[in-house]
Design a protein around this motif. Structure first.
Motif, PDB file in Angstrom:
ATOM      1  N   VAL A  15       0.851  -1.189   0.000  1.00 37.98           N
ATOM      2  CA  VAL A  15       0.000   0.000   0.000  1.00 37.98           C
ATOM      3  C   VAL A  15       0.882   1.233   0.000  1.00 37.98           C
ATOM      4  O   VAL A  15       1.915   1.270   0.657  1.00 37.98           O
ATOM      5  CB  VAL A  15      -0.909   0.011   1.245  1.00 37.98           C
ATOM      6  N   GLU A  16       0.477   2.255  -0.755  1.00 40.07           N
ATOM      7  CA  GLU A  16       1.235   3.507  -0.745  1.00 40.07           C
ATOM      8  C   GLU A  16       0.314   4.697  -0.945  1.00 40.07           C
ATOM      9  O   GLU A  16      -0.764   4.574  -1.551  1.00 40.07           O
ATOM     10  CB  GLU A  16       2.329   3.490  -1.802  1.00 40.07           C
ATOM     11  N   PRO A  17       0.709   5.869  -0.445  1.00 42.78           N
ATOM     12  CA  PRO A  17      -0.101   7.081  -0.611  1.00 42.78           C
ATOM     13  C   PRO A  17      -0.166   7.495  -2.078  1.00 42.78           C
ATOM     14  O   PRO A  17       0.694   7.124  -2.879  1.00 42.78           O
ATOM     15  CB  PRO A  17       0.650   8.127   0.216  1.00 42.78           C
ATOM     16  N   MET A  42      -8.354   0.040  13.989  1.00 44.16           N
ATOM     17  CA  MET A  42      -8.691   0.617  12.691  1.00 44.16           C
ATOM     18  C   MET A  42     -10.201   0.555  12.479  1.00 44.16           C
ATOM     19  O   MET A  42     -10.728  -0.353  11.831  1.00 44.16           O
ATOM     20  CB  MET A  42      -7.961  -0.137  11.578  1.00 44.16           C
ATOM     21  N   VAL A  43     -10.910   1.519  13.080  1.00 45.21           N
ATOM     22  CA  VAL A  43     -12.366   1.554  12.970  1.00 45.21           C
ATOM     23  C   VAL A  43     -12.786   1.824  11.527  1.00 45.21           C
ATOM     24  O   VAL A  43     -13.766   1.263  11.029  1.00 45.21           O
ATOM     25  CB  VAL A  43     -12.950   2.637  13.904  1.00 45.21           C
ATOM     26  N   LYS A  44     -12.043   2.691  10.838  1.00 50.67           N
ATOM     27  CA  LYS A  44     -12.349   3.040   9.449  1.00 50.67           C
ATOM     28  C   LYS A  44     -11.123   2.733   8.592  1.00 50.67           C
ATOM     29  O   LYS A  44     -10.200   3.535   8.503  1.00 50.67           O
ATOM     30  CB  LYS A  44     -12.714   4.527   9.347  1.00 50.67           C
ATOM     31  N   PRO A  45     -11.090   1.559   7.935  1.00 49.72           N
ATOM     32  CA  PRO A  45      -9.928   1.186   7.128  1.00 49.72           C
ATOM     33  C   PRO A  45      -9.705   2.164   5.976  1.00 49.72           C
ATOM     34  O   PRO A  45     -10.661   2.741   5.437  1.00 49.72           O
ATOM     35  CB  PRO A  45     -10.302  -0.209   6.597  1.00 49.72           C
ATOM     36  N   PRO A  46      -8.460   2.379   5.577  1.00 51.85           N
ATOM     37  CA  PRO A  46      -8.184   3.233   4.425  1.00 51.85           C
ATOM     38  C   PRO A  46      -8.882   2.703   3.171  1.00 51.85           C
ATOM     39  O   PRO A  46      -9.036   1.489   2.999  1.00 51.85           O
ATOM     40  CB  PRO A  46      -6.660   3.147   4.283  1.00 51.85           C
ATOM     41  N   LEU A  47      -9.297   3.632   2.331  1.00 49.83           N
ATOM     42  CA  LEU A  47      -9.926   3.286   1.062  1.00 49.83           C
ATOM     43  C   LEU A  47      -8.857   3.307  -0.026  1.00 49.83           C
ATOM     44  O   LEU A  47      -8.092   4.276  -0.127  1.00 49.83           O
ATOM     45  CB  LEU A  47     -11.025   4.299   0.734  1.00 49.83           C
ATOM     46  N   HIS A  55      -1.162  -4.243  -5.994  1.00 52.28           N
ATOM     47  CA  HIS A  55      -0.561  -2.945  -5.679  1.00 52.28           C
ATOM     48  C   HIS A  55      -1.700  -1.965  -5.405  1.00 52.28           C
ATOM     49  O   HIS A  55      -2.563  -1.750  -6.256  1.00 52.28           O
ATOM     50  CB  HIS A  55       0.288  -2.457  -6.858  1.00 52.28           C
ATOM     51  N   TYR A  56      -1.720  -1.341  -4.217  1.00 54.95           N
ATOM     52  CA  TYR A  56      -2.867  -0.549  -3.783  1.00 54.95           C
ATOM     53  C   TYR A  56      -2.471   0.901  -3.502  1.00 54.95           C
ATOM     54  O   TYR A  56      -1.506   1.159  -2.775  1.00 54.95           O
ATOM     55  CB  TYR A  56      -3.482  -1.175  -2.529  1.00 54.95           C
ATOM     56  N   ILE A  57      -3.229   1.835  -4.087  1.00 56.79           N
ATOM     57  CA  ILE A  57      -2.996   3.267  -3.902  1.00 56.79           C
ATOM     58  C   ILE A  57      -4.111   3.829  -3.014  1.00 56.79           C
ATOM     59  O   ILE A  57      -5.295   3.579  -3.265  1.00 56.79           O
ATOM     60  CB  ILE A  57      -2.974   4.024  -5.244  1.00 56.79           C
ATOM     61  N   ILE A  58      -3.733   4.602  -2.021  1.00 53.53           N
ATOM     62  CA  ILE A  58      -4.713   5.144  -1.071  1.00 53.53           C
ATOM     63  C   ILE A  58      -5.541   6.259  -1.696  1.00 53.53           C
ATOM     64  O   ILE A  58      -5.007   7.188  -2.298  1.00 53.53           O
ATOM     65  CB  ILE A  58      -4.001   5.670   0.191  1.00 53.53           C
ATOM     66  N   ILE A  59      -6.857   6.152  -1.515  1.00 57.42           N
ATOM     67  CA  ILE A  59      -7.794   7.207  -1.912  1.00 57.42           C
ATOM     68  C   ILE A  59      -8.088   8.099  -0.710  1.00 57.42           C
ATOM     69  O   ILE A  59      -8.073   9.315  -0.798  1.00 57.42           O
ATOM     70  CB  ILE A  59      -9.106   6.599  -2.454  1.00 57.42           C
ATOM     71  N   ASP A  60      -8.339   7.456   0.423  1.00 57.52           N
ATOM     72  CA  ASP A  60      -8.642   8.175   1.662  1.00 57.52           C
ATOM     73  C   ASP A  60      -8.124   7.359   2.843  1.00 57.52           C
ATOM     74  O   ASP A  60      -8.312   6.144   2.883  1.00 57.52           O
ATOM     75  CB  ASP A  60     -10.156   8.375   1.806  1.00 57.52           C
ATOM     76  N   ARG A  64      -3.966   7.447   8.652  1.00 56.77           N
ATOM     77  CA  ARG A  64      -4.138   6.211   9.421  1.00 56.77           C
ATOM     78  C   ARG A  64      -3.112   5.167   8.970  1.00 56.77           C
ATOM     79  O   ARG A  64      -2.526   4.462   9.789  1.00 56.77           O
ATOM     80  CB  ARG A  64      -5.566   5.680   9.252  1.00 56.77           C
ATOM     81  N   TYR A  65      -2.913   5.083   7.654  1.00 53.31           N
ATOM     82  CA  TYR A  65      -1.912   4.162   7.105  1.00 53.31           C
ATOM     83  C   TYR A  65      -0.513   4.518   7.610  1.00 53.31           C
ATOM     84  O   TYR A  65       0.254   3.641   8.032  1.00 53.31           O
ATOM     85  CB  TYR A  65      -1.967   4.231   5.571  1.00 53.31           C
ATOM     86  N   SER A  66      -0.167   5.803   7.597  1.00 52.44           N
ATOM     87  CA  SER A  66       1.169   6.246   8.024  1.00 52.44           C
ATOM     88  C   SER A  66       1.424   5.929   9.482  1.00 52.44           C
ATOM     89  O   SER A  66       2.524   5.509   9.861  1.00 52.44           O
ATOM     90  CB  SER A  66       1.329   7.749   7.776  1.00 52.44           C
ATOM     91  N   VAL A  67       0.406   6.137  10.324  1.00 49.25           N
ATOM     92  CA  VAL A  67       0.557   5.853  11.752  1.00 49.25           C
ATOM     93  C   VAL A  67       0.840   4.371  11.980  1.00 49.25           C
ATOM     94  O   VAL A  67       1.723   4.004  12.763  1.00 49.25           O
ATOM     95  CB  VAL A  67      -0.703   6.290  12.525  1.00 49.25           C
ATOM     96  N   LEU A  68       0.085   3.509  11.286  1.00 44.34           N
ATOM     97  CA  LEU A  68       0.295   2.073  11.438  1.00 44.34           C
ATOM     98  C   LEU A  68       1.671   1.647  10.932  1.00 44.34           C
ATOM     99  O   LEU A  68       2.365   0.856  11.569  1.00 44.34           O
ATOM    100  CB  LEU A  68      -0.790   1.301  10.680  1.00 44.34           C
ATOM    101  N   LYS A  69       2.061   2.185   9.799  1.00 46.63           N
ATOM    102  CA  LYS A  69       3.368   1.813   9.236  1.00 46.63           C
ATOM    103  C   LYS A  69       4.496   2.276  10.143  1.00 46.63           C
ATOM    104  O   LYS A  69       5.459   1.532  10.388  1.00 46.63           O
ATOM    105  CB  LYS A  69       3.524   2.410   7.839  1.00 46.63           C
ATOM    106  N   ASP A  70       4.392   3.500  10.664  1.00 45.54           N
ATOM    107  CA  ASP A  70       5.421   4.026  11.558  1.00 45.54           C
ATOM    108  C   ASP A  70       5.500   3.219  12.857  1.00 45.54           C
ATOM    109  O   ASP A  70       6.547   3.168  13.503  1.00 45.54           O
ATOM    110  CB  ASP A  70       5.142   5.495  11.896  1.00 45.54           C
ATOM    111  N   ALA A  71       4.380   2.600  13.231  1.00 46.82           N
ATOM    112  CA  ALA A  71       4.348   1.795  14.456  1.00 46.82           C
ATOM    113  C   ALA A  71       4.957   0.410  14.239  1.00 46.82           C
ATOM    114  O   ALA A  71       5.055  -0.376  15.186  1.00 46.82           O
ATOM    115  CB  ALA A  71       2.923   1.666  14.964  1.00 46.82           C
TER     116      ALA A  71
END
Length: 218
Positions: A15-17, A42-47, A55-60, A64-71
């Motif tokens: 996944v990437e922004p 993750m109450v509201k998963p990234p779209l 290969h997945y590109i973030i829409i919204d 949230r994705y960055s916080v999880l990855k940094d963790a």
């Protein structure tokens, strides 16, 4: 066209922004995002969408994705819209970031008042409000602002601004912040704008007095 999606769990490196996200979060808001994910998950998963298989590109949901990855998380659950068009992905990014309502401050204040089992610090750690703002709303939750009829337009001052008179009052130092926050919110809600803050506040008080004056006795 109706776009359907499904929840999938994938490797976080898949996944990437996107490169057009215009929603910027301050460090303070990012800290609240981290606290929210720690408490509730993750109450509201990234779209996301899938331009290339696997290969997945973030829409919204980039933050949230960055916080999880940094963790250090290795997997992430996302809602995948599949192989939609880029222009549809961009439209959704704008829509999900821009189309939303505005708070009804009376209901919001009441809602804060119902959270009295939590401390102000606890609430402010995950919500986009400072501890001072939360305190002001909690303290005013028991006051019925609905008694004021704000539906009618305030009367225009009969005197020109050059003839305004200042009325000085004294209030406890600790009440200054909550009072200023409440009056600023009400001034903004009812459209009382003026280059002079005292004039703006005076219009609000005048409006409140007009709408709460007792009916003449018969």
């Amino acid at each position: 066209m109706k776009i359907n999606g499904k929840l999938i769990t994938v490797n976080v490196d898949q996944v990437e922004p996107n490169d057009y996200n215009f929603n910027v979060m301050t460090p303070a808001l990012l800290a609240k995002e981290r606290e929210s994910l720690t408490r509730f998950g993750m109450v509201k998963p990234p779209l996301v969408w899938e331009p290339i298989t696997g290969h997945y590109i973030i829409i919204d949901g980039e933050h949230r994705y960055s916080v999880l990855k940094d963790a250090g998380e290795t997997e992430i659950t996302v809602r995948n819209l599949g192989k939609i068009e880029l222009k549809e992905a961009k439209q959704l990014t704008i829509l999900l970031n821009e189309i939303r309502g505005e708070p009804d401050y009376t209901k919001l204040t009441s809602l804060f008042g119902s959270l009295d089992s939590l401390t102000v610090e606890d609430i402010s750690k995950i919500l986009p409000y400072s501890a001072e703002e939360v305190t002001a709303m909690v303290d005013s939750a028991g006051f019925d602002w609905g008694e004021y009829d704000f539906s009618r337009e305030p009367e225009e001052p009969k005197k020109p601004s050059a003839e305004y008179v200042e009325i000085v009052c004294r209030i406890p130092d600790e009440d200054v912040g909550p009072i200023k926050e409440k009056t600023d919110a009400l001034c903004e809600k009812h459209g009382f704008y003026d280059k002079s803050a005292p004039v703006q506040l005076g219009k609000l008080f005048d409006h409140m007095l007009i709408n709460t004056q007792e009916a003449p006795a018969e």
